[in-house]
Design a protein around this motif. Structure first.
Motif, PDB file in Angstrom:
ATOM      1  N   GLY A 191       0.802  -1.212   0.000  1.00  0.00           N
ATOM      2  CA  GLY A 191       0.000   0.000   0.000  1.00  0.00           C
ATOM      3  C   GLY A 191       0.832   1.259   0.000  1.00  0.00           C
ATOM      4  O   GLY A 191       0.332   2.343   0.338  1.00  0.00           O
ATOM      5  N   SER A 192       2.101   1.154  -0.374  1.00  0.00           N
ATOM      6  CA  SER A 192       2.998   2.303  -0.372  1.00  0.00           C
ATOM      7  C   SER A 192       3.168   2.875  -1.777  1.00  0.00           C
ATOM      8  O   SER A 192       3.264   2.127  -2.749  1.00  0.00           O
ATOM      9  CB  SER A 192       4.377   1.909   0.165  1.00  0.00           C
ATOM     10  OG  SER A 192       4.303   1.505   1.514  1.00  0.00           O
ATOM     11  N   VAL A 193       3.219   4.176  -1.863  1.00  0.00           N
ATOM     12  CA  VAL A 193       3.470   4.865  -3.121  1.00  0.00           C
ATOM     13  C   VAL A 193       4.724   5.718  -2.948  1.00  0.00           C
ATOM     14  O   VAL A 193       4.737   6.634  -2.116  1.00  0.00           O
ATOM     15  CB  VAL A 193       2.278   5.762  -3.518  1.00  0.00           C
ATOM     16  CG1 VAL A 193       2.577   6.490  -4.818  1.00  0.00           C
ATOM     17  CG2 VAL A 193       1.003   4.946  -3.635  1.00  0.00           C
ATOM     18  N   THR A 194       5.776   5.403  -3.677  1.00  0.00           N
ATOM     19  CA  THR A 194       6.976   6.233  -3.618  1.00  0.00           C
ATOM     20  C   THR A 194       6.706   7.529  -4.369  1.00  0.00           C
ATOM     21  O   THR A 194       6.393   7.508  -5.558  1.00  0.00           O
ATOM     22  CB  THR A 194       8.182   5.511  -4.233  1.00  0.00           C
ATOM     23  OG1 THR A 194       8.453   4.318  -3.484  1.00  0.00           O
ATOM     24  CG2 THR A 194       9.426   6.396  -4.207  1.00  0.00           C
ATOM     25  N   VAL A 195       6.836   8.653  -3.679  1.00  0.00           N
ATOM     26  CA  VAL A 195       6.494   9.935  -4.289  1.00  0.00           C
ATOM     27  C   VAL A 195       7.716  10.810  -4.560  1.00  0.00           C
ATOM     28  O   VAL A 195       7.617  11.797  -5.300  1.00  0.00           O
ATOM     29  CB  VAL A 195       5.477  10.708  -3.427  1.00  0.00           C
ATOM     30  CG1 VAL A 195       4.142   9.970  -3.401  1.00  0.00           C
ATOM     31  CG2 VAL A 195       5.990  10.939  -2.011  1.00  0.00           C
ATOM     32  N   ALA A 196       8.863  10.471  -3.976  1.00  0.00           N
ATOM     33  CA  ALA A 196      10.061  11.283  -4.214  1.00  0.00           C
ATOM     34  C   ALA A 196      11.284  10.554  -3.669  1.00  0.00           C
ATOM     35  O   ALA A 196      11.168   9.667  -2.820  1.00  0.00           O
ATOM     36  CB  ALA A 196       9.944  12.652  -3.529  1.00  0.00           C
ATOM     37  N   HIS A 197      12.448  10.953  -4.166  1.00  0.00           N
ATOM     38  CA  HIS A 197      13.698  10.540  -3.538  1.00  0.00           C
ATOM     39  C   HIS A 197      14.678  11.706  -3.599  1.00  0.00           C
ATOM     40  O   HIS A 197      14.511  12.641  -4.388  1.00  0.00           O
ATOM     41  CB  HIS A 197      14.285   9.274  -4.180  1.00  0.00           C
ATOM     42  CG  HIS A 197      14.482   9.352  -5.655  1.00  0.00           C
ATOM     43  ND1 HIS A 197      13.778   8.598  -6.543  1.00  0.00           N
ATOM     44  CD2 HIS A 197      15.325  10.094  -6.397  1.00  0.00           C
ATOM     45  CE1 HIS A 197      14.154   8.867  -7.768  1.00  0.00           C
ATOM     46  NE2 HIS A 197      15.101   9.778  -7.715  1.00  0.00           N
ATOM     47  N   ASP A 198      15.661  11.664  -2.726  1.00  0.00           N
ATOM     48  CA  ASP A 198      16.650  12.732  -2.709  1.00  0.00           C
ATOM     49  C   ASP A 198      17.981  12.211  -3.225  1.00  0.00           C
ATOM     50  O   ASP A 198      18.161  11.012  -3.446  1.00  0.00           O
ATOM     51  CB  ASP A 198      16.779  13.367  -1.318  1.00  0.00           C
ATOM     52  CG  ASP A 198      17.219  12.391  -0.235  1.00  0.00           C
ATOM     53  OD1 ASP A 198      18.205  11.656  -0.447  1.00  0.00           O
ATOM     54  OD2 ASP A 198      16.590  12.364   0.843  1.00  0.00           O
ATOM     55  N   VAL A 199      18.899  13.122  -3.410  1.00  0.00           N
ATOM     56  CA  VAL A 199      20.154  12.782  -4.072  1.00  0.00           C
ATOM     57  C   VAL A 199      21.034  11.857  -3.238  1.00  0.00           C
ATOM     58  O   VAL A 199      21.937  11.208  -3.773  1.00  0.00           O
ATOM     59  CB  VAL A 199      20.914  14.077  -4.456  1.00  0.00           C
ATOM     60  CG1 VAL A 199      21.532  14.715  -3.201  1.00  0.00           C
ATOM     61  CG2 VAL A 199      21.956  13.832  -5.529  1.00  0.00           C
ATOM     62  N   LEU A 200      20.761  11.747  -1.945  1.00  0.00           N
ATOM     63  CA  LEU A 200      21.547  10.873  -1.080  1.00  0.00           C
ATOM     64  C   LEU A 200      20.933   9.483  -0.940  1.00  0.00           C
ATOM     65  O   LEU A 200      21.451   8.643  -0.215  1.00  0.00           O
ATOM     66  CB  LEU A 200      21.716  11.514   0.309  1.00  0.00           C
ATOM     67  CG  LEU A 200      22.508  12.829   0.326  1.00  0.00           C
ATOM     68  CD1 LEU A 200      22.554  13.396   1.747  1.00  0.00           C
ATOM     69  CD2 LEU A 200      23.912  12.642  -0.213  1.00  0.00           C
TER      70      LEU A 200
END
Length: 201
Positions: free
Chosen positions: A88-97
């Motif tokens: 039930g998880s939606v990945t909405v963003a990631h950061d450069v690290l």
């Protein structure tokens, strides 16, 4: 009747205290993403999918996923393909690290909130914000405070020169005592998939 959310998102982006870049969208792919989630552009997530391939915040430090991007700077996935229906998880963003944000419920019957997996603690944190409030905060200045301990001299140019399908791997890693000061560690660009896997292994 509810109005489309995009003008409000655009206003937040225009007033951001750091650079915000909206990557171009493929209209057909955007509609497919909306249909897959059963959303409309009245929601903030629906509007981001419909109007953006992705949003790059603060020189690309944060990559907010939309309906996907294919370009010379490297690809970014769409929100639908980055989802994990089994959890039930939606990945909405990631950061450069290699830190990443997912939108999910903390408990049955509770509204979904954004959770962050931090590369300096290797732990999940419930930010206790819905998607819209989280994105508004990131666009309007919270990002600088959120990442204050993970910046180093010259980070902006280094991040801007990193491909969108890459992140910056640091050694010693940021969860160790020796790796806390990212200005003194070894840094190199590697694939984002590899970087996320490294933090989670």
């Amino acid at each position: 009747m509810s109005t489309p959310a995009w003008p409000e998102i655009r206003e937040c982006a225009d007033q951001a205290p750091y650079p915000v870049e909206v990557l171009p969208v493929d209209a057909q792919r955007a509609q497919q993403c909306l249909s897959a989630f059963g959303m409309t552009e009245r929601s903030w997530l629906g509007a981001v999918m419909l109007h953006t391939g992705a949003i790059l915040i603060d020189h690309g430090w944060l990559r907010v996923l939309g309906s996907g991007y294919e370009g010379r700077r490297g690809p970014l996935p769409d929100v639908v393909s980055a989802a994990a229906p089994s959890t039930g998880s939606v990945t909405v963003a990631h950061d450069v690290l290699g830190g990443h944000f997912v939108w999910r419920q903390s408990a049955p019957e509770s509204p979904p909130t954004v959770h962050y997996y931090a590369p300096d603690t290797l732990a999940w944190e419930d930010l206790e914000l819905g998607y819209g409030r989280w994105l508004a905060a990131m666009l309007t200045g919270w990002l600088s405070d959120f990442y204050a301990s993970l910046r180093w001299s010259g980070w902006a140019d280094e991040v801007a020169g990193t491909r969108l399908d890459q992140g910056i791997h640091t050694w010693p890693p940021p969860w160790t005592a020796e790796g806390k000061d990212l200005g003194t560690v070894s840094r190199r660009a590697i694939s984002m998939t590899e970087l996320i896997s490294f933090h989670q292994s």
